[in-house]
Motif scaffolding. Structure first.
Motif, PDB file in Angstrom:
ATOM      1  N   PRO A 151       0.805  -1.227   0.000  1.00 27.52           N
ATOM      2  CA  PRO A 151       0.000   0.000   0.000  1.00 27.52           C
ATOM      3  C   PRO A 151       0.840   1.279   0.000  1.00 27.52           C
ATOM      4  O   PRO A 151       0.480   2.269  -0.644  1.00 27.52           O
ATOM      5  N   LEU A 152       1.974   1.258   0.715  1.00 27.86           N
ATOM      6  CA  LEU A 152       2.846   2.434   0.729  1.00 27.86           C
ATOM      7  C   LEU A 152       3.515   2.636  -0.626  1.00 27.86           C
ATOM      8  O   LEU A 152       3.675   3.774  -1.092  1.00 27.86           O
ATOM      9  N   ALA A 153       3.907   1.553  -1.261  1.00 26.87           N
ATOM     10  CA  ALA A 153       4.507   1.646  -2.591  1.00 26.87           C
ATOM     11  C   ALA A 153       3.501   2.192  -3.591  1.00 26.87           C
ATOM     12  O   ALA A 153       3.834   3.043  -4.422  1.00 26.87           O
ATOM     13  N   VAL A 154       2.278   1.733  -3.504  1.00 28.62           N
ATOM     14  CA  VAL A 154       1.229   2.217  -4.415  1.00 28.62           C
ATOM     15  C   VAL A 154       1.000   3.703  -4.205  1.00 28.62           C
ATOM     16  O   VAL A 154       0.875   4.470  -5.171  1.00 28.62           O
ATOM     17  N   GLU A 155       0.963   4.147  -2.952  1.00 33.17           N
ATOM     18  CA  GLU A 155       0.768   5.569  -2.673  1.00 33.17           C
ATOM     19  C   GLU A 155       1.921   6.407  -3.235  1.00 33.17           C
ATOM     20  O   GLU A 155       1.713   7.461  -3.835  1.00 33.17           O
ATOM     21  N   ALA A 156       3.160   5.939  -3.050  1.00 33.17           N
ATOM     22  CA  ALA A 156       4.325   6.676  -3.560  1.00 33.17           C
ATOM     23  C   ALA A 156       4.317   6.711  -5.081  1.00 33.17           C
ATOM     24  O   ALA A 156       4.554   7.764  -5.687  1.00 33.17           O
ATOM     25  N   LEU A 157       4.041   5.584  -5.707  1.00 31.55           N
ATOM     26  CA  LEU A 157       4.007   5.549  -7.171  1.00 31.55           C
ATOM     27  C   LEU A 157       2.868   6.407  -7.712  1.00 31.55           C
ATOM     28  O   LEU A 157       3.033   7.096  -8.720  1.00 31.55           O
ATOM     29  N   SER A 158       1.744   6.390  -7.028  1.00 24.29           N
ATOM     30  CA  SER A 158       0.613   7.227  -7.435  1.00 24.29           C
ATOM     31  C   SER A 158       0.982   8.703  -7.333  1.00 24.29           C
ATOM     32  O   SER A 158       0.644   9.501  -8.209  1.00 24.29           O
ATOM     33  N   ALA A 159       1.691   9.069  -6.271  1.00 24.08           N
ATOM     34  CA  ALA A 159       2.112  10.460  -6.107  1.00 24.08           C
ATOM     35  C   ALA A 159       3.039  10.899  -7.236  1.00 24.08           C
ATOM     36  O   ALA A 159       2.971  12.032  -7.711  1.00 24.08           O
ATOM     37  N   LEU A 160       3.876   9.993  -7.686  1.00 23.07           N
ATOM     38  CA  LEU A 160       4.836  10.320  -8.745  1.00 23.07           C
ATOM     39  C   LEU A 160       4.224  10.216 -10.144  1.00 23.07           C
ATOM     40  O   LEU A 160       4.846  10.639 -11.116  1.00 23.07           O
ATOM     41  N   ALA A 161       3.008   9.690 -10.234  1.00 19.84           N
ATOM     42  CA  ALA A 161       2.371   9.466 -11.536  1.00 19.84           C
ATOM     43  C   ALA A 161       1.646  10.709 -12.037  1.00 19.84           C
ATOM     44  O   ALA A 161       0.552  10.635 -12.591  1.00 19.84           O
ATOM     45  N   HIS A 162       2.265  11.845 -11.845  1.00 19.60           N
ATOM     46  CA  HIS A 162       1.745  13.123 -12.325  1.00 19.60           C
ATOM     47  C   HIS A 162       2.946  13.951 -12.754  1.00 19.60           C
ATOM     48  O   HIS A 162       3.935  14.029 -12.026  1.00 19.60           O
ATOM     49  N   GLY A 163       2.857  14.549 -13.908  1.00 25.48           N
ATOM     50  CA  GLY A 163       4.008  15.254 -14.464  1.00 25.48           C
ATOM     51  C   GLY A 163       4.610  16.308 -13.559  1.00 25.48           C
ATOM     52  O   GLY A 163       5.833  16.354 -13.380  1.00 25.48           O
ATOM     53  N   HIS A 164       3.775  17.162 -12.969  1.00 28.10           N
ATOM     54  CA  HIS A 164       4.315  18.214 -12.107  1.00 28.10           C
ATOM     55  C   HIS A 164       4.895  17.645 -10.818  1.00 28.10           C
ATOM     56  O   HIS A 164       5.946  18.091 -10.354  1.00 28.10           O
ATOM     57  N   ARG A 165       4.220  16.646 -10.228  1.00 29.21           N
ATOM     58  CA  ARG A 165       4.758  16.072  -8.993  1.00 29.21           C
ATOM     59  C   ARG A 165       6.077  15.359  -9.264  1.00 29.21           C
ATOM     60  O   ARG A 165       7.006  15.454  -8.460  1.00 29.21           O
ATOM     61  N   LEU A 166       6.167  14.655 -10.365  1.00 33.44           N
ATOM     62  CA  LEU A 166       7.433  13.996 -10.708  1.00 33.44           C
ATOM     63  C   LEU A 166       8.523  15.041 -10.928  1.00 33.44           C
ATOM     64  O   LEU A 166       9.651  14.879 -10.462  1.00 33.44           O
ATOM     65  N   ALA A 167       8.187  16.139 -11.587  1.00 33.19           N
ATOM     66  CA  ALA A 167       9.162  17.211 -11.810  1.00 33.19           C
ATOM     67  C   ALA A 167       9.609  17.825 -10.488  1.00 33.19           C
ATOM     68  O   ALA A 167      10.800  18.096 -10.286  1.00 33.19           O
ATOM     69  N   VAL A 168       8.676  18.031  -9.564  1.00 30.09           N
ATOM     70  CA  VAL A 168       9.009  18.576  -8.246  1.00 30.09           C
ATOM     71  C   VAL A 168       9.942  17.623  -7.510  1.00 30.09           C
ATOM     72  O   VAL A 168      10.973  18.031  -6.968  1.00 30.09           O
ATOM     73  N   PHE A 169       9.593  16.347  -7.507  1.00 27.85           N
ATOM     74  CA  PHE A 169      10.416  15.364  -6.796  1.00 27.85           C
ATOM     75  C   PHE A 169      11.819  15.300  -7.389  1.00 27.85           C
ATOM     76  O   PHE A 169      12.811  15.320  -6.655  1.00 27.85           O
ATOM     77  N   ARG A 170      11.925  15.259  -8.693  1.00 27.36           N
ATOM     78  CA  ARG A 170      13.250  15.202  -9.329  1.00 27.36           C
ATOM     79  C   ARG A 170      14.059  16.460  -9.023  1.00 27.36           C
ATOM     80  O   ARG A 170      15.262  16.392  -8.785  1.00 27.36           O
TER      81      ARG A 170
END
Length: 115
Positions: free
Chosen positions: A4-23
């Motif tokens: 469940p934690l992995a799914v939440e993290a992957l879901s959070a990163l599955a958006h262009g702006h959020r992935l850009a922020v994280f990177r």
């Protein structure tokens, strides 16, 4: 890391702006960046950025701290390592040659420069 934690993290990163922020925060290092600078770099409005940072924070991928009047955000490297570990835990069914350069730091740096 549990599924469940992995799914939440992957879901959070599955958006262009959020992935850009994280990177961006991963590149910024432990010092992190103030919210205003993140918004400018990624090209989002501050209120939209706030939503993205909240989602990344709940997923365990981002930390925040207050410095004076600014809120500084940084990548949660432990959360990132946990997610990466989860993703490669069963990698290649015990045949490391399949994963190739996945575990070679120099190859990852070269690939990151091209992304």
């Amino acid at each position: 890391m549990l599924l469940p934690l992995a799914v939440e993290a992957l879901s959070a990163l599955a958006h262009g702006h959020r992935l850009a922020v994280f990177r961006l925060l991963v590149r910024a290092g432990a010092e992190g960046l103030p919210a205003g600078e993140i918004a400018r770099e990624v090209g989002v409005l501050p209120n939209t950025l706030s939503t993205h940072l909240t989602i990344l924070g709940h997923a365990g991928l981002v930390h925040s701290r207050r410095e004076g009047r600014s809120v500084i955000y940084s990548a949660n490297y432990d959360g990132m390592r946990d997610l990466l570990g989860f993703l490669v835990a069963d990698c290649c069914a015990g045949r490391p040659e399949i994963c190739g350069s996945l575990f070679d730091p120099a190859a990852r740096c070269d690939a990151g420069a091209k992304a």
